[in-house]
Design a protein around this motif. Sequence first.
Motif, mmCIF file in Angstrom:
data_model
loop_
_atom_site.group_PDB
_atom_site.id
_atom_site.type_symbol
_atom_site.label_atom_id
_atom_site.label_comp_id
_atom_site.label_asym_id
_atom_site.label_seq_id
_atom_site.Cartn_x
_atom_site.Cartn_y
_atom_site.Cartn_z
ATOM 1 N N LYS A 188 0.829 -1.209 0.000
ATOM 2 C CA LYS A 188 0.000 0.000 0.000
ATOM 3 C C LYS A 188 0.862 1.257 0.000
ATOM 4 O O LYS A 188 0.569 2.232 -0.708
ATOM 5 N N LYS A 192 1.152 4.003 -2.955
ATOM 6 C CA LYS A 192 0.814 5.393 -2.651
ATOM 7 C C LYS A 192 1.939 6.331 -3.054
ATOM 8 O O LYS A 192 1.700 7.435 -3.556
ATOM 9 N N GLN A 195 1.587 6.769 -6.658
ATOM 10 C CA GLN A 195 0.373 7.527 -6.946
ATOM 11 C C GLN A 195 0.583 9.006 -6.659
ATOM 12 O O GLN A 195 0.105 9.871 -7.414
ATOM 13 N N ASN A 196 1.305 9.319 -5.597
ATOM 14 C CA ASN A 196 1.593 10.720 -5.290
ATOM 15 C C ASN A 196 2.312 11.394 -6.451
ATOM 16 O O ASN A 196 2.019 12.541 -6.799
ATOM 17 N N ASP A 242 2.988 12.865 6.076
ATOM 18 C CA ASP A 242 2.099 12.787 4.924
ATOM 19 C C ASP A 242 1.355 14.107 4.805
ATOM 20 O O ASP A 242 0.250 14.262 5.309
#
Length: 251
Positions: A188, A192, A195-196, A242
């Motif tokens: 995950k 991520k 994806q960022n 984050d």
Amino acid sequence: MVVFEKPKALTDTPFHYCPGCTHGIVHRLVAEAIDELGIEGNTIGVAPVGCAVFAYNYFACDMIEAAHGRAPAVATGVKRADSSKIVFTYQGDGDLASIGTAETVHSAARGENITIIFINNAIYGMTGGQMAPTSLPGQITQTSPYGRDVDTVGYPVKIAEMLSTLDGAGYIERVAVNNVKNVRNAKKAIKKAFQNQVEGKGFSLVEVVSTCPTNWGLTPEKALEWLEENMLPYYPLGVYKDKFADKEGEK
């Protein structure tokens, strides 16, 4: 019906890693993330110097070989030359946390829109098991046969904690791949981080706490136990930063 297969973003080249080494697990997770995001044809990876030096043979995307520690600088150049590309580096602790510390810190400080996968196995793997910047206090290595003496050589460098203090760093998470639950969480986090970048959010780094059975002098099974008992207390897992999370504190 196919329920399990090799990710398309991995080539058919057999891995050269030692038995029990967790590089292969992380390679698969990176490839799965690339597949699921549909970015293979637009991705450029930067290979390190170290155990994963042959990463360019394993990923089915364009790859560049960087000088020791310079992968973040190379990735920065590629991304700035063509911002439409998805650029990632795959680096060990000797590469990233020693000779490449400056490149890592400043790429994070600038908030470069790149993804870094950082393997922390607390030792220099390829060159024979010397003490690394991440070796634990008291850890026995080829160059610390009586254990790491923090009074002489200092304390380990905690990359996730350090980078999380930088304003430019966007997403920093530490994961592990020593059991099924942690592998799933690592997947995950890695997805991520990619994806960022796809969304143009900025700098992401995933630190993966890993094993090195050969240089730890342990069986693969015992290496996983040693990681659980020794590395995870010193390198706690979790999201360290984050700034892309929503107001509800999404992780």
